[in-house]
Write a protein that holds these residues in place. Structure first.
Motif, PDB file in Angstrom:
ATOM      1  N   MET A 151      57.270  12.757   1.431  1.00 48.25           N
ATOM      2  CA  MET A 151      55.912  12.262   1.601  1.00 48.25           C
ATOM      3  C   MET A 151      54.928  13.425   1.545  1.00 48.25           C
ATOM      4  O   MET A 151      55.302  14.583   1.705  1.00 48.25           O
ATOM      5  N   LYS A 152      53.654  13.059   1.303  1.00 48.89           N
ATOM      6  CA  LYS A 152      52.634  14.092   1.137  1.00 48.89           C
ATOM      7  C   LYS A 152      51.840  14.238   2.437  1.00 48.89           C
ATOM      8  O   LYS A 152      51.481  13.237   3.059  1.00 48.89           O
ATOM      9  N   VAL A 153      51.601  15.468   2.854  1.00 47.96           N
ATOM     10  CA  VAL A 153      50.729  15.682   4.009  1.00 47.96           C
ATOM     11  C   VAL A 153      49.635  16.672   3.642  1.00 47.96           C
ATOM     12  O   VAL A 153      49.834  17.548   2.791  1.00 47.96           O
ATOM     13  N   SER A 154      48.501  16.515   4.295  1.00 52.52           N
ATOM     14  CA  SER A 154      47.437  17.499   4.114  1.00 52.52           C
ATOM     15  C   SER A 154      46.758  17.713   5.455  1.00 52.52           C
ATOM     16  O   SER A 154      46.658  16.791   6.272  1.00 52.52           O
ATOM     17  N   MET A 155      46.388  18.934   5.705  1.00 48.51           N
ATOM     18  CA  MET A 155      45.712  19.281   6.960  1.00 48.51           C
ATOM     19  C   MET A 155      44.998  20.612   6.762  1.00 48.51           C
ATOM     20  O   MET A 155      45.079  21.217   5.682  1.00 48.51           O
ATOM     21  N   THR A 156      44.317  21.037   7.788  1.00 49.60           N
ATOM     22  CA  THR A 156      43.671  22.347   7.741  1.00 49.60           C
ATOM     23  C   THR A 156      44.419  23.266   8.690  1.00 49.60           C
ATOM     24  O   THR A 156      44.599  22.921   9.857  1.00 49.60           O
ATOM     25  N   VAL A 157      44.886  24.396   8.181  1.00 47.17           N
ATOM     26  CA  VAL A 157      45.599  25.332   9.040  1.00 47.17           C
ATOM     27  C   VAL A 157      44.830  26.653   9.046  1.00 47.17           C
ATOM     28  O   VAL A 157      44.613  27.251   7.987  1.00 47.17           O
ATOM     29  N   ASN A 158      44.418  27.061  10.202  1.00 46.15           N
ATOM     30  CA  ASN A 158      43.622  28.283  10.363  1.00 46.15           C
ATOM     31  C   ASN A 158      42.416  28.294   9.422  1.00 46.15           C
ATOM     32  O   ASN A 158      42.097  29.300   8.788  1.00 46.15           O
ATOM     33  N   GLY A 159      41.795  27.116   9.319  1.00 47.41           N
ATOM     34  CA  GLY A 159      40.579  27.005   8.531  1.00 47.41           C
ATOM     35  C   GLY A 159      40.802  26.784   7.040  1.00 47.41           C
ATOM     36  O   GLY A 159      39.857  26.580   6.284  1.00 47.41           O
ATOM     37  N   ARG A 160      42.090  26.808   6.612  1.00 47.15           N
ATOM     38  CA  ARG A 160      42.387  26.704   5.182  1.00 47.15           C
ATOM     39  C   ARG A 160      43.014  25.339   4.905  1.00 47.15           C
ATOM     40  O   ARG A 160      43.971  24.960   5.573  1.00 47.15           O
ATOM     41  N   PRO A 161      42.499  24.583   3.932  1.00 50.06           N
ATOM     42  CA  PRO A 161      43.137  23.290   3.628  1.00 50.06           C
ATOM     43  C   PRO A 161      44.512  23.514   2.986  1.00 50.06           C
ATOM     44  O   PRO A 161      44.652  24.369   2.108  1.00 50.06           O
ATOM     45  N   VAL A 162      45.510  22.764   3.450  1.00 51.27           N
ATOM     46  CA  VAL A 162      46.853  22.871   2.855  1.00 51.27           C
ATOM     47  C   VAL A 162      47.360  21.470   2.558  1.00 51.27           C
ATOM     48  O   VAL A 162      46.963  20.494   3.196  1.00 51.27           O
ATOM     49  N   GLU A 163      48.254  21.421   1.589  1.00 52.12           N
ATOM     50  CA  GLU A 163      48.808  20.145   1.173  1.00 52.12           C
ATOM     51  C   GLU A 163      50.248  20.401   0.743  1.00 52.12           C
ATOM     52  O   GLU A 163      50.519  21.436   0.136  1.00 52.12           O
ATOM     53  N   ALA A 164      51.170  19.512   1.073  1.00 55.53           N
ATOM     54  CA  ALA A 164      52.562  19.749   0.677  1.00 55.53           C
ATOM     55  C   ALA A 164      53.332  18.440   0.627  1.00 55.53           C
ATOM     56  O   ALA A 164      52.949  17.442   1.230  1.00 55.53           O
ATOM     57  N   GLU A 165      54.423  18.478  -0.096  1.00 53.98           N
ATOM     58  CA  GLU A 165      55.365  17.365  -0.173  1.00 53.98           C
ATOM     59  C   GLU A 165      56.496  17.705   0.801  1.00 53.98           C
ATOM     60  O   GLU A 165      57.129  18.747   0.676  1.00 53.98           O
ATOM     61  N   VAL A 166      56.709  16.850   1.791  1.00 53.07           N
ATOM     62  CA  VAL A 166      57.690  17.190   2.835  1.00 53.07           C
ATOM     63  C   VAL A 166      58.602  16.005   3.160  1.00 53.07           C
ATOM     64  O   VAL A 166      58.266  14.851   2.890  1.00 53.07           O
ATOM     65  N   ASP A 167      59.742  16.320   3.757  1.00 54.66           N
ATOM     66  CA  ASP A 167      60.624  15.301   4.319  1.00 54.66           C
ATOM     67  C   ASP A 167      59.942  14.799   5.597  1.00 54.66           C
ATOM     68  O   ASP A 167      59.423  15.614   6.367  1.00 54.66           O
ATOM     69  N   PRO A 168      59.942  13.482   5.848  1.00 54.68           N
ATOM     70  CA  PRO A 168      59.266  12.979   7.061  1.00 54.68           C
ATOM     71  C   PRO A 168      59.826  13.563   8.353  1.00 54.68           C
ATOM     72  O   PRO A 168      59.151  13.551   9.382  1.00 54.68           O
ATOM     73  N   ARG A 169      61.048  14.062   8.296  1.00 54.69           N
ATOM     74  CA  ARG A 169      61.666  14.613   9.508  1.00 54.69           C
ATOM     75  C   ARG A 169      61.129  15.992   9.875  1.00 54.69           C
ATOM     76  O   ARG A 169      61.479  16.538  10.916  1.00 54.69           O
ATOM     77  N   THR A 170      60.330  16.588   9.007  1.00 57.24           N
ATOM     78  CA  THR A 170      59.843  17.950   9.249  1.00 57.24           C
ATOM     79  C   THR A 170      58.964  17.988  10.501  1.00 57.24           C
ATOM     80  O   THR A 170      58.033  17.207  10.644  1.00 57.24           O
ATOM     81  N   THR A 171      59.286  18.909  11.393  1.00 54.77           N
ATOM     82  CA  THR A 171      58.420  19.088  12.560  1.00 54.77           C
ATOM     83  C   THR A 171      57.271  20.020  12.163  1.00 54.77           C
ATOM     84  O   THR A 171      57.360  20.751  11.171  1.00 54.77           O
ATOM     85  N   LEU A 172      56.221  19.996  12.963  1.00 58.35           N
ATOM     86  CA  LEU A 172      55.063  20.835  12.648  1.00 58.35           C
ATOM     87  C   LEU A 172      55.454  22.309  12.599  1.00 58.35           C
ATOM     88  O   LEU A 172      55.004  23.060  11.729  1.00 58.35           O
ATOM     89  N   VAL A 173      56.328  22.738  13.518  1.00 57.13           N
ATOM     90  CA  VAL A 173      56.701  24.164  13.524  1.00 57.13           C
ATOM     91  C   VAL A 173      57.487  24.541  12.272  1.00 57.13           C
ATOM     92  O   VAL A 173      57.286  25.617  11.698  1.00 57.13           O
ATOM     93  N   GLU A 174      58.342  23.641  11.802  1.00 60.17           N
ATOM     94  CA  GLU A 174      59.086  23.930  10.564  1.00 60.17           C
ATOM     95  C   GLU A 174      58.109  24.034   9.391  1.00 60.17           C
ATOM     96  O   GLU A 174      58.263  24.878   8.508  1.00 60.17           O
ATOM     97  N   PHE A 175      57.135  23.145   9.399  1.00 63.11           N
ATOM     98  CA  PHE A 175      56.147  23.149   8.316  1.00 63.11           C
ATOM     99  C   PHE A 175      55.379  24.472   8.311  1.00 63.11           C
ATOM    100  O   PHE A 175      55.206  25.105   7.271  1.00 63.11           O
ATOM    101  N   LEU A 176      54.953  24.908   9.483  1.00 59.39           N
ATOM    102  CA  LEU A 176      54.181  26.150   9.564  1.00 59.39           C
ATOM    103  C   LEU A 176      55.018  27.350   9.126  1.00 59.39           C
ATOM    104  O   LEU A 176      54.568  28.196   8.358  1.00 59.39           O
ATOM    105  N   ARG A 177      56.249  27.396   9.608  1.00 63.29           N
ATOM    106  CA  ARG A 177      57.089  28.572   9.345  1.00 63.29           C
ATOM    107  C   ARG A 177      57.684  28.571   7.942  1.00 63.29           C
ATOM    108  O   ARG A 177      57.656  29.589   7.244  1.00 63.29           O
ATOM    109  N   LYS A 178      58.232  27.418   7.523  1.00 61.56           N
ATOM    110  CA  LYS A 178      58.984  27.393   6.262  1.00 61.56           C
ATOM    111  C   LYS A 178      58.119  27.081   5.046  1.00 61.56           C
ATOM    112  O   LYS A 178      58.348  27.611   3.974  1.00 61.56           O
TER     113      LYS A 178
END
Lengths: 167, 267
Positions: free
Chosen positions: A1-28
Motif C-alpha cells: 500500500m501507498k503512504v505519504s506523510m511529512t517527516v522532519n518537514g519533508r514530504p515523503v511517499e512510499a509503497e510499503v507492506d501494511p505490517r510496517t511499523t513507523l520505526v521500520e519505515f523511518l529506519r529502513k
C-alpha cells in the motif's frame, strides 16, 4: 500500500507492506537511523518520535496510522547544524552513558517541555516512565531536562517552537 | 506479524461496512495493545480497519449532567481536559495514570474498554461511574457491557461511538500500579451520586466487578471507616507472580478507603 506523510518537514511517499511499523519505515525506508529500536515491544521508549507534535513509541504505531501526519525524529529537531537546547543540555550535564536510549529520551523531553515549560523533578520522572535507560543514568537525564527548561525559558521562543510557527 | 489488509476509512458507515464484508476483521483504535498482540502473533485478523481518520469519534463535551467522551479520544486528552478535570476529576486522574506518556498519547477510551483487559483502568472508571456505552447499534449500561476476561457485550461489527458518564457528586480512583507495566495490580473507583454509591474494582479479578457490601456501607456513611470489617473474598481473585489472591483482596480494602478519601478531598 501507498503512504505519504511529512517527516522532519519533508514530504515523503512510499509503497510499503501494511505490517510496517513507523520505526521500520523511518529506519529502513528513509534511512533515519537516529530513532532506535530497543525492546520492540512498546516498553523502552528508545523509538520515541513525535506524531503530529505528540510523543509516541514508533514501534507501536503502524505506518498507516501516520498517513498524512507530520512526524519529527531526532534528526529533525536541531536548526542550522547546531544542537537543540535539550540536546545541548544532555551533552552539558552528561545525560547519557551508552547513549542508546538518548534519542527517545530527548524526544520525550521536548514533548514534556512543550506541555510543561517548567516541570518539577517529580513531573519529569513521572513523564519519563515510558523511557528506560539500562545504564540507569536517570539522575543526569533529569538534571539535563531541568537545565534545558531553564535555557529554553530564557531564550523564548525556543527553536522547535519557532519551527512550528514557520511550518 | 501475520499479513493483513489495512484500511483507513473516512466515514463511520464505511468502517462498519468494511468490517462486515471482510473475513475476520478488527477495528484498530490507538493500537497500544493490538499492535503488540499482532507482533506476538496472538491475533491474526484478515483486515485491520483503522479508525484514526474519523474525527467524529473524538472529543469531549458536556450534555446536561453527563460528560460525553468520544471513543477515539486519547488518554492524554482526557487527562488534560479542563472539562473532565472540573466535572469528574477522578476520571482525569485515572486517564493520567494509564501506561506511560507515549501510550497515553495514542491509546483511546474505546480501545481500552473494547479490549477489557482485566487490569486496565478504564473499565473501573466506566463501571464505577455507572456510564453508558453508546455503540453503532445501541446503548449499553456499564453493568451489562463488561462480561468477562477480555470479553464484552459487543457483537461482531458493533463499534463504540462514545461513552456517557453521569457526573457524580464526588468520586475517587486509586490504583496500586504494577511497577513495570503500570497496569493496576488493583484499582478501585468509588463514586457517589444521587443514584447511590458505586464501587468498581479492576486488576483483582478476571473482569472488573462491583462490591455491593462496600456500596451499601458507603451509602450509609461516605467515610473511609465505613468500610471497616468489609472484606472481599480471595477465592475468585487473580493469583500470579505479581501478587497472591489474598494480597489483592487486602488491597481492595485499602484502596477503596483511599478512593473514598480522594473523593472527599475532591481529587
Amino acid at each position: 500500500m501507498k503512504v505519504s506523510m511529512t517527516v522532519n518537514g519533508r514530504p515523503v511517499e512510499a509503497e510499503v507492506d501494511p505490517r510496517t511499523t513507523l520505526v521500520e519505515f523511518l529506519r529502513k525506508h528513509l534511512n533515519l537511523t537516529g530513532t532506535h529500536v530497543g525492546c520492540d515491544t512498546g516498553q523502552c521508549g528508545a523509538c520515541t518520535v513525535h506524531l503530529n507534535d505528540r510523543a509516541v513509541k514508533s514501534c507501536s504505531v503502524l505506518v498507516g496510522q501516520a498517513q498524512g501526519a507530520a512526524v519529527t525524529t531526532i534528526e529533525g529537531i536541531a536548526e542550522d547544524g547546531g544542537l537543540h537546547p535539550v540536546q545541548a543540555a544532555f551533552r552539558e550535564h552528561h545525560g547519557l552513558q551508552c547513549g542508546f536510549c538518548t534519542p527517545g529520551m530527548v524526544m520525550m523531553a521536548i514533548d514534556l517541555l512543550r506541555n510543561d515549560p517548567a516541570p518539577s523533578e517529580a513531573t519529569i520522572r513521572q513523564q519519563l516512565q515510558g523511557n528506560l535507560c539500562r545504564c540507569t543514568g536517570y539522575h543526569n537525564i533529569v538534571k539535563a531536562i531541568q537545565a534545558a527548561a531553564a535555557t529554553m525559558a530564557a531564550t523564548e521562543p525556543a527553536p522547535t517552537q519557532m519551527k512550528e510557527q514557520l511550518a | 506479524m501475520y499479513a493483513f489488509n489495512y484500511h483507513r476509512p473516512d466515514s463511520l458507515e464505511a468502517a462498519i461496512g468494511l468490517l462486515r464484508t471482510c473475513e475476520d476483521g478488527l477495528f484498530l483504535a490507538g493500537g497500544q495493545t493490538l499492535l503488540q498482540s499482532l507482533r506476538q502473533r496472538l491475533a491474526q485478523p484478515s483486515d485491520l480497519i483503522d479508525l484514526g481518520a474519523l474525527p467524529e469519534l473524538s472529543g469531549i463535551r458536556r450534555e446536561g449532567d453527563q460528560l460525553v467522551i468520544g471513543a477515539m479520544t486519547r488518554h492524554a486528552e482526557v487527562a488534560a481536559s479542563d472539562l473532565v478535570r472540573q466535572s469528574i476529576p477522578a476520571l482525569a486522574a485515572l486517564a493520567a495514570g494509564i501506561g506511560d506518556a507515549q501510550v497515553r498519547n495514542m491509546g483511546t477510551l474505546g480501545g481500552s474498554i473494547a479490549n477489557n483487559d482485566p487490569a486496565a483502568d478504564y473499565p473501573a472508571g466506566v463501571l464505577g461511574l455507572g456510564a453508558t456505552v453508546v455503540t453503532s447499534e445501541r446503548e449499553l449500561a456499564a453493568d451489562e457491557f463488561f462480561t468477562g476476561m477480555f470479553e464484552t457485550a459487543l457483537e461482531p461489527g458493533e463499534l463504540i461511538r462514545e461513552v456517557r458518564f453521569p457526573i457524580p457528586r464526588r468520586a475517587g480512583y486509586v490504583k496500586f500500579a504494577q511497577p513495570a507495566s503500570r497496569y493496576a495490580l488493583v484499582g478501585v473507583m468509588v463514586a457517589e451520586s444521587a443514584a447511590g454509591v458505586r464501587v468498581a474494582v479492576t486488576g483483582a479479578g478476571p473482569c472488573v466487578f462491583r462490591v455491593p457490601a462496600m456500596e451499601q456501607a458507603l451509602a450509609q456513611d461516605f467515610q473511609p471507616q465505613a468500610l471497616d470489617g468489609i472484606e472481599v473474598p480471595a477465592d475468585e481473585l487473580n493469583d500470579d507472580l505479581h501478587a497472591s489472591a489474598e494480597y489483592r483482596a487486602h488491597l481492595v480494602g485499602v484502596l477503596a478507603r483511599r478512593a473514598v478519601k480522594a473523593a472527599l478531598a475532591g481529587l
